[in-house]
Design a protein around this motif. Structure first.
Motif, PDB file in Angstrom:
ATOM      1  N   THR A  20       0.807  -1.221   0.000  1.00  0.00           N
ATOM      2  CA  THR A  20       0.000   0.000   0.000  1.00  0.00           C
ATOM      3  C   THR A  20       0.843   1.277   0.000  1.00  0.00           C
ATOM      4  O   THR A  20       0.342   2.339  -0.348  1.00  0.00           O
ATOM      5  N   ASN A  21       2.108   1.172   0.366  1.00  0.00           N
ATOM      6  CA  ASN A  21       3.001   2.342   0.397  1.00  0.00           C
ATOM      7  C   ASN A  21       3.721   2.527  -0.947  1.00  0.00           C
ATOM      8  O   ASN A  21       4.900   2.835  -0.993  1.00  0.00           O
ATOM      9  N   TRP A  22       2.984   2.401  -2.061  1.00  0.00           N
ATOM     10  CA  TRP A  22       3.611   2.387  -3.383  1.00  0.00           C
ATOM     11  C   TRP A  22       4.399   3.653  -3.677  1.00  0.00           C
ATOM     12  O   TRP A  22       5.383   3.620  -4.422  1.00  0.00           O
ATOM     13  N   ARG A  23       4.007   4.785  -3.102  1.00  0.00           N
ATOM     14  CA  ARG A  23       4.740   6.034  -3.364  1.00  0.00           C
ATOM     15  C   ARG A  23       6.188   5.940  -2.892  1.00  0.00           C
ATOM     16  O   ARG A  23       7.078   6.523  -3.497  1.00  0.00           O
ATOM     17  N   ASP A  24       6.412   5.197  -1.811  1.00  0.00           N
ATOM     18  CA  ASP A  24       7.783   5.034  -1.316  1.00  0.00           C
ATOM     19  C   ASP A  24       8.660   4.354  -2.364  1.00  0.00           C
ATOM     20  O   ASP A  24       9.804   4.746  -2.595  1.00  0.00           O
ATOM     21  N   ASP A  25       8.124   3.312  -3.000  1.00  0.00           N
ATOM     22  CA  ASP A  25       8.910   2.529  -3.946  1.00  0.00           C
ATOM     23  C   ASP A  25       9.136   3.272  -5.266  1.00  0.00           C
ATOM     24  O   ASP A  25      10.224   3.225  -5.832  1.00  0.00           O
ATOM     25  N   TYR A  26       8.099   3.943  -5.764  1.00  0.00           N
ATOM     26  CA  TYR A  26       8.191   4.610  -7.063  1.00  0.00           C
ATOM     27  C   TYR A  26       8.827   5.999  -6.987  1.00  0.00           C
ATOM     28  O   TYR A  26       9.354   6.485  -7.984  1.00  0.00           O
ATOM     29  N   LEU A  27       8.761   6.643  -5.850  1.00  0.00           N
ATOM     30  CA  LEU A  27       9.277   8.009  -5.719  1.00  0.00           C
ATOM     31  C   LEU A  27      10.528   8.059  -4.852  1.00  0.00           C
ATOM     32  O   LEU A  27      11.639   8.292  -5.327  1.00  0.00           O
ATOM     33  N   LEU A  28      10.319   7.830  -3.562  1.00  0.00           N
ATOM     34  CA  LEU A  28      11.371   8.011  -2.568  1.00  0.00           C
ATOM     35  C   LEU A  28      12.548   7.068  -2.798  1.00  0.00           C
ATOM     36  O   LEU A  28      13.692   7.497  -2.970  1.00  0.00           O
ATOM     37  N   LYS A  29      12.259   5.776  -2.823  1.00  0.00           N
ATOM     38  CA  LYS A  29      13.349   4.804  -2.909  1.00  0.00           C
ATOM     39  C   LYS A  29      14.004   4.825  -4.285  1.00  0.00           C
ATOM     40  O   LYS A  29      15.226   4.654  -4.383  1.00  0.00           O
ATOM     41  N   LEU A  30      13.237   5.028  -5.327  1.00  0.00           N
ATOM     42  CA  LEU A  30      13.831   5.111  -6.657  1.00  0.00           C
ATOM     43  C   LEU A  30      14.887   6.214  -6.695  1.00  0.00           C
ATOM     44  O   LEU A  30      16.010   6.008  -7.155  1.00  0.00           O
ATOM     45  N   ALA A  31      14.551   7.392  -6.170  1.00  0.00           N
ATOM     46  CA  ALA A  31      15.502   8.510  -6.164  1.00  0.00           C
ATOM     47  C   ALA A  31      16.709   8.216  -5.279  1.00  0.00           C
ATOM     48  O   ALA A  31      17.853   8.513  -5.649  1.00  0.00           O
ATOM     49  N   ASP A  32      16.464   7.619  -4.114  1.00  0.00           N
ATOM     50  CA  ASP A  32      17.571   7.344  -3.194  1.00  0.00           C
ATOM     51  C   ASP A  32      18.497   6.256  -3.722  1.00  0.00           C
ATOM     52  O   ASP A  32      19.725   6.367  -3.625  1.00  0.00           O
ATOM     53  N   TYR A  33      17.937   5.187  -4.289  1.00  0.00           N
ATOM     54  CA  TYR A  33      18.776   4.124  -4.844  1.00  0.00           C
ATOM     55  C   TYR A  33      19.567   4.624  -6.054  1.00  0.00           C
ATOM     56  O   TYR A  33      20.721   4.238  -6.250  1.00  0.00           O
ATOM     57  N   GLU A  34      18.958   5.478  -6.847  1.00  0.00           N
ATOM     58  CA  GLU A  34      19.660   6.068  -7.989  1.00  0.00           C
ATOM     59  C   GLU A  34      20.833   6.915  -7.514  1.00  0.00           C
ATOM     60  O   GLU A  34      21.957   6.799  -8.017  1.00  0.00           O
ATOM     61  N   ALA A  35      20.616   7.773  -6.526  1.00  0.00           N
ATOM     62  CA  ALA A  35      21.679   8.645  -6.004  1.00  0.00           C
ATOM     63  C   ALA A  35      22.805   7.837  -5.356  1.00  0.00           C
ATOM     64  O   ALA A  35      23.956   8.283  -5.323  1.00  0.00           O
ATOM     65  N   PHE A  36      22.467   6.635  -4.866  1.00  0.00           N
ATOM     66  CA  PHE A  36      23.457   5.769  -4.212  1.00  0.00           C
ATOM     67  C   PHE A  36      24.226   4.917  -5.225  1.00  0.00           C
ATOM     68  O   PHE A  36      25.085   4.124  -4.859  1.00  0.00           O
ATOM     69  N   ASP A  37      23.915   5.084  -6.512  1.00  0.00           N
ATOM     70  CA  ASP A  37      24.582   4.354  -7.599  1.00  0.00           C
ATOM     71  C   ASP A  37      24.367   2.848  -7.538  1.00  0.00           C
ATOM     72  O   ASP A  37      25.276   2.062  -7.849  1.00  0.00           O
ATOM     73  N   ILE A  38      23.171   2.431  -7.146  1.00  0.00           N
ATOM     74  CA  ILE A  38      22.835   1.006  -7.189  1.00  0.00           C
ATOM     75  C   ILE A  38      22.564   0.630  -8.641  1.00  0.00           C
ATOM     76  O   ILE A  38      21.820   1.302  -9.347  1.00  0.00           O
ATOM     77  N   GLN A  39      23.194  -0.447  -9.080  1.00  0.00           N
ATOM     78  CA  GLN A  39      23.208  -0.805 -10.496  1.00  0.00           C
ATOM     79  C   GLN A  39      21.829  -1.131 -11.055  1.00  0.00           C
ATOM     80  O   GLN A  39      21.503  -0.769 -12.186  1.00  0.00           O
ATOM     81  N   GLU A  40      21.005  -1.831 -10.248  1.00  0.00           N
ATOM     82  CA  GLU A  40      19.699  -2.233 -10.768  1.00  0.00           C
ATOM     83  C   GLU A  40      18.695  -2.287  -9.620  1.00  0.00           C
ATOM     84  O   GLU A  40      19.025  -2.715  -8.504  1.00  0.00           O
ATOM     85  N   TYR A  41      17.474  -1.841  -9.919  1.00  0.00           N
ATOM     86  CA  TYR A  41      16.401  -1.773  -8.930  1.00  0.00           C
ATOM     87  C   TYR A  41      15.121  -2.276  -9.584  1.00  0.00           C
ATOM     88  O   TYR A  41      14.753  -1.805 -10.647  1.00  0.00           O
ATOM     89  N   TRP A  42      14.470  -3.248  -8.923  1.00  0.00           N
ATOM     90  CA  TRP A  42      13.226  -3.789  -9.440  1.00  0.00           C
ATOM     91  C   TRP A  42      12.073  -3.367  -8.541  1.00  0.00           C
ATOM     92  O   TRP A  42      12.140  -3.524  -7.315  1.00  0.00           O
TER      93      TRP A  42
END
Length: 202
Positions: free
Chosen positions: A121-143
């Motif tokens: 139910t917390n889909w905004r965290d995965d599509y917004l918050l975590k996507l931006a944070d994982y990208e900034a952390f240089d994680i190679q791939e995120y599903w």
């Protein structure tokens, strides 16, 4: 349902020291605030377990030096720490992780080959918050595994439907590709993986 436990900002080190053992909940630190997350249940838990098994099988058959820990907290900054549903770590990089053996904490993006979040139910965290944070952390791939089609229409289209979003880091930015139904998942990091979206969503 997700609940913020403490509105007083704390540091990542304070969060790790506070983190209770054997809790029925998981916890993350978001901008200095501890957030309580129920442990995955039912289909969410089965899907994450099955996907971890498929990934582990693919890793072993390809003889790659990667592994999937049972538990892992990623320190993204002094006030952000996430505990993904699945994380694939690079064994050759773990020796450079100062907190791994003592705390199962990863502090370097280079150690992480893949992060998986199963959407609830917390889909905004995965599509917004975590996507931006994982990208900034240089994680190679995120599903982003949205098996119920809960994400916003701007992320998964209209009408909403179950969607598997693969984010691959290219020149410091995630490029997003979406897969649905019987489409095979094409992973740049794990080309040996042979799964369709229907097989993942089961």
């Amino acid at each position: 349902m997700i609940a913020a436990l403490d509105k007083v900002p704390i540091t990542f080190d304070e969060f790790v020291a506070w983190y209770p053992e054997n809790s029925e909940y998981r916890y993350e630190l978001r901008r200095g605030v501890v957030v309580e997350m129920p442990k995955p249940r039912g289909k969410h838990s089965k899907l994450a377990g099955d996907l971890a098994f498929e990934l582990g099988t693919a890793l072993r058959s390809a003889n790659q030096p990667y592994f999937i820990p049972k538990e892992c907290v990623i320190k993204l900054s002094n006030d952000i720490g996430y505990e993904p549903d699945i994380v694939v770590l690079d064994e050759t990089e773990i020796a450079n992780e100062p907190r791994w053996e003592r705390e199962s904490v990863v502090t370097r993006g280079q150690s992480i080959k893949l992060v998986v979040e199963v959407v609830s139910t917390n889909w905004r965290d995965d599509y917004l918050l975590k996507l931006a944070d994982y990208e900034a952390f240089d994680i190679q791939e995120y599903w982003i595994v949205d098996y119920l089609g809960l994400g916003g229409r701007r992320y998964i289209g209209s009408p909403k439907q179950p969607t598997f979003t693969l984010c691959h880091l290219v020149d410091g930015e995630f490029e997003l590709q979406q897969f649905r139904s019987s489409e095979p998942i094409v992973s740049p990091t794990f080309p040996e993986l042979s799964l369709t979206v229907d097989q993942v969503f089961g």
